[in-house]
Design a protein around this motif. Structure first.
Motif, PDB file in Angstrom:
ATOM      1  N   VAL A  10      10.269  -3.619 -38.815  1.00  0.00           N
ATOM      2  CA  VAL A  10      10.760  -4.366 -39.910  1.00  0.00           C
ATOM      3  C   VAL A  10      11.232  -5.860 -39.673  1.00  0.00           C
ATOM      4  N   PRO A  11      11.122  -6.664 -40.705  1.00  0.00           N
ATOM      5  CA  PRO A  11      11.507  -7.946 -40.477  1.00  0.00           C
ATOM      6  C   PRO A  11      12.937  -8.158 -40.395  1.00  0.00           C
ATOM      7  N   ILE A  12      13.633  -8.625 -39.495  1.00  0.00           N
ATOM      8  CA  ILE A  12      15.072  -8.879 -39.241  1.00  0.00           C
ATOM      9  C   ILE A  12      15.155 -10.184 -38.433  1.00  0.00           C
ATOM     10  N   LYS A  13      16.111 -11.161 -39.353  1.00  0.00           N
ATOM     11  CA  LYS A  13      16.142 -12.366 -38.532  1.00  0.00           C
ATOM     12  C   LYS A  13      16.623 -12.368 -37.116  1.00  0.00           C
ATOM     13  N   PHE A  14      15.916 -13.201 -36.329  1.00  0.00           N
ATOM     14  CA  PHE A  14      16.217 -13.433 -34.950  1.00  0.00           C
ATOM     15  C   PHE A  14      15.989 -12.340 -34.096  1.00  0.00           C
ATOM     16  N   SER A  15      14.823 -11.631 -34.534  1.00  0.00           N
ATOM     17  CA  SER A  15      14.174 -10.577 -33.773  1.00  0.00           C
ATOM     18  C   SER A  15      12.587 -10.637 -33.947  1.00  0.00           C
ATOM     19  N   GLN A  16      12.132  -9.794 -33.120  1.00  0.00           N
ATOM     20  CA  GLN A  16      10.575  -9.937 -33.071  1.00  0.00           C
ATOM     21  C   GLN A  16       9.974  -8.753 -34.182  1.00  0.00           C
ATOM     22  N   TRP A  17       9.101  -9.029 -34.996  1.00  0.00           N
ATOM     23  CA  TRP A  17       8.474  -8.031 -36.057  1.00  0.00           C
ATOM     24  C   TRP A  17       7.058  -7.695 -35.702  1.00  0.00           C
ATOM     25  N   LEU A  18       6.782  -6.421 -35.643  1.00  0.00           N
ATOM     26  CA  LEU A  18       5.423  -6.151 -35.663  1.00  0.00           C
ATOM     27  C   LEU A  18       5.070  -5.571 -37.006  1.00  0.00           C
ATOM     28  N   PRO A  19       4.317  -6.304 -37.957  1.00  0.00           N
ATOM     29  CA  PRO A  19       4.318  -5.657 -39.159  1.00  0.00           C
ATOM     30  C   PRO A  19       3.157  -4.493 -39.257  1.00  0.00           C
ATOM     31  N   GLU A  20       2.391  -4.382 -38.090  1.00  0.00           N
ATOM     32  CA  GLU A  20       1.411  -3.389 -37.978  1.00  0.00           C
ATOM     33  C   GLU A  20       1.619  -3.002 -36.526  1.00  0.00           C
ATOM     34  N   PHE A  21       2.208  -1.856 -36.627  1.00  0.00           N
ATOM     35  CA  PHE A  21       2.589  -1.289 -35.176  1.00  0.00           C
ATOM     36  C   PHE A  21       1.170  -0.837 -34.515  1.00  0.00           C
ATOM     37  N   ASN A  22       1.083  -1.044 -33.218  1.00  0.00           N
ATOM     38  CA  ASN A  22       0.069  -0.265 -32.314  1.00  0.00           C
ATOM     39  C   ASN A  22       0.629  -0.908 -31.002  1.00  0.00           C
ATOM     40  N   ILE A  23       0.066   0.299 -30.083  1.00  0.00           N
ATOM     41  CA  ILE A  23       0.797   0.206 -28.719  1.00  0.00           C
ATOM     42  C   ILE A  23       0.457  -0.986 -27.811  1.00  0.00           C
ATOM     43  N   ASP A  24      -0.849  -1.575 -28.225  1.00  0.00           N
ATOM     44  CA  ASP A  24      -1.303  -2.889 -27.261  1.00  0.00           C
ATOM     45  C   ASP A  24      -0.513  -3.900 -27.974  1.00  0.00           C
ATOM     46  N   ALA A  25      -0.242  -3.967 -29.252  1.00  0.00           N
ATOM     47  CA  ALA A  25       0.401  -5.378 -29.667  1.00  0.00           C
ATOM     48  C   ALA A  25       1.965  -5.051 -29.384  1.00  0.00           C
ATOM     49  N   ALA A  26       2.513  -4.039 -29.103  1.00  0.00           N
ATOM     50  CA  ALA A  26       3.906  -3.844 -28.797  1.00  0.00           C
ATOM     51  C   ALA A  26       4.126  -4.207 -27.255  1.00  0.00           C
ATOM     52  N   VAL A  27       3.084  -3.720 -26.352  1.00  0.00           N
ATOM     53  CA  VAL A  27       2.967  -4.181 -24.980  1.00  0.00           C
ATOM     54  C   VAL A  27       3.171  -5.530 -25.007  1.00  0.00           C
ATOM     55  N   GLU A  28       2.189  -6.336 -25.415  1.00  0.00           N
ATOM     56  CA  GLU A  28       2.063  -7.670 -25.337  1.00  0.00           C
ATOM     57  C   GLU A  28       3.297  -8.384 -25.819  1.00  0.00           C
ATOM     58  N   ALA A  29       3.918  -7.968 -27.049  1.00  0.00           N
ATOM     59  CA  ALA A  29       5.171  -8.577 -27.711  1.00  0.00           C
ATOM     60  C   ALA A  29       6.320  -8.414 -26.521  1.00  0.00           C
ATOM     61  N   LEU A  30       6.482  -7.330 -25.980  1.00  0.00           N
ATOM     62  CA  LEU A  30       7.532  -7.025 -25.021  1.00  0.00           C
ATOM     63  C   LEU A  30       7.304  -7.747 -23.413  1.00  0.00           C
ATOM     64  N   LYS A  31       6.153  -8.044 -23.519  1.00  0.00           N
ATOM     65  CA  LYS A  31       5.953  -9.182 -22.126  1.00  0.00           C
ATOM     66  C   LYS A  31       6.499 -10.312 -22.485  1.00  0.00           C
ATOM     67  N   ALA A  32       5.896 -10.853 -23.762  1.00  0.00           N
ATOM     68  CA  ALA A  32       6.498 -12.128 -24.232  1.00  0.00           C
ATOM     69  C   ALA A  32       7.987 -12.221 -24.293  1.00  0.00           C
ATOM     70  N   LEU A  33       8.719 -11.104 -24.916  1.00  0.00           N
ATOM     71  CA  LEU A  33      10.026 -11.096 -24.979  1.00  0.00           C
ATOM     72  C   LEU A  33      10.688 -11.119 -23.580  1.00  0.00           C
ATOM     73  N   LYS A  34      10.058 -10.371 -22.513  1.00  0.00           N
ATOM     74  CA  LYS A  34      10.398 -10.526 -21.177  1.00  0.00           C
ATOM     75  C   LYS A  34      10.742 -12.021 -20.736  1.00  0.00           C
ATOM     76  N   GLU A  35       9.498 -12.789 -20.969  1.00  0.00           N
ATOM     77  CA  GLU A  35       9.506 -14.389 -20.840  1.00  0.00           C
ATOM     78  C   GLU A  35      10.560 -15.023 -21.605  1.00  0.00           C
ATOM     79  N   THR A  36      10.902 -14.702 -22.626  1.00  0.00           N
ATOM     80  CA  THR A  36      11.836 -15.274 -23.722  1.00  0.00           C
ATOM     81  C   THR A  36      13.297 -15.143 -22.858  1.00  0.00           C
ATOM     82  N   VAL A  37      13.464 -13.827 -22.462  1.00  0.00           N
ATOM     83  CA  VAL A  37      14.858 -13.544 -21.811  1.00  0.00           C
ATOM     84  C   VAL A  37      14.991 -14.350 -20.678  1.00  0.00           C
ATOM     85  N   ALA A  38      14.037 -14.244 -19.671  1.00  0.00           N
ATOM     86  CA  ALA A  38      14.037 -15.100 -18.452  1.00  0.00           C
ATOM     87  C   ALA A  38      14.217 -16.572 -18.585  1.00  0.00           C
TER      88      ALA A  38
END
Length: 169
Positions: A127-155
């Motif tokens: 679901v869309p929440i301000k200051f978070s990552q939203w995947l409007p159409e869930f699928n495993i590969d999209a979630a994996v890629e988003a988490l990789k990007a999120l890991k880079e953002t945190v670093a």
């Protein structure tokens, strides 16, 4: 939920409810660690098989599955997953995590996500929440890629201070 009601001809106002405790901004853990809520009741609603598949594809990321008192300890098949049971001390649990992921079949404004953001963590969810990552159409590969990007953002950026400040006010 607001969009679904609109499709039924009902105009609804969004009234966010704050979490019971507004956690302070906390230092991030050394290792990128993702929390995942998988409760004991209505478990399949939270896509546990898909969440484990995401963890398998991200073997360099630690995952903490929580919410089920019947599950604790390291996962026998996915070594980077720790089952943490039912968490009663959310503040210390959140301290151990960098982010939370949440992809149930349907969702509103999850208070657990807000607790994590208030503490300076990141979130990825359905679901869309301000200051978070939203995947409007869930699928495993999209979630994996988003988490990789999120890991880079945190670093690169450290805490989600902007999100914490926004939800605190």
């Amino acid at each position: 939920t607001q969009q679904e009601l609109k499709e039924l001809g009902i105009e609804a106002e969004v009234l966010p409810l704050p979490p019971a405790k507004l956690f302070p901004l906390m230092d991030l853990p050394k290792d990128f660690t993702v929390a995942c809520y998988i409760p004991q009741i209505n478990t399949n609603f939270y896509r546990p098989a898909e969440m484990l598949e995401i963890a398998k594809k991200l073997s360099d990321v630690k995952f903490k599955f929580f919410g089920n008192p019947a599950q604790s300890g390291q996962d026998q098949n996915v070594p980077n997953v720790e089952h943490c049971g039912y968490v009663t001390d959310m503040e210390n649990f959140i301290k151990e995590c960098s982010a939370i992921m949440r992809f149930p079949l349907h969702d509103g404004l999850p208070l657990g996500v807000l607790e994590f953001i208030l503490a300076g963590r990141y979130s990825i969810q359905s679901v869309p929440i301000k200051f978070s990552q939203w995947l409007p159409e869930f699928n495993i590969d999209a979630a994996v890629e988003a988490l990789k990007a999120l890991k880079e953002t945190v670093a690169k950026n450290g805490q989600n201070k902007e999100g914490s400040d926004y939800w605190r006010t």
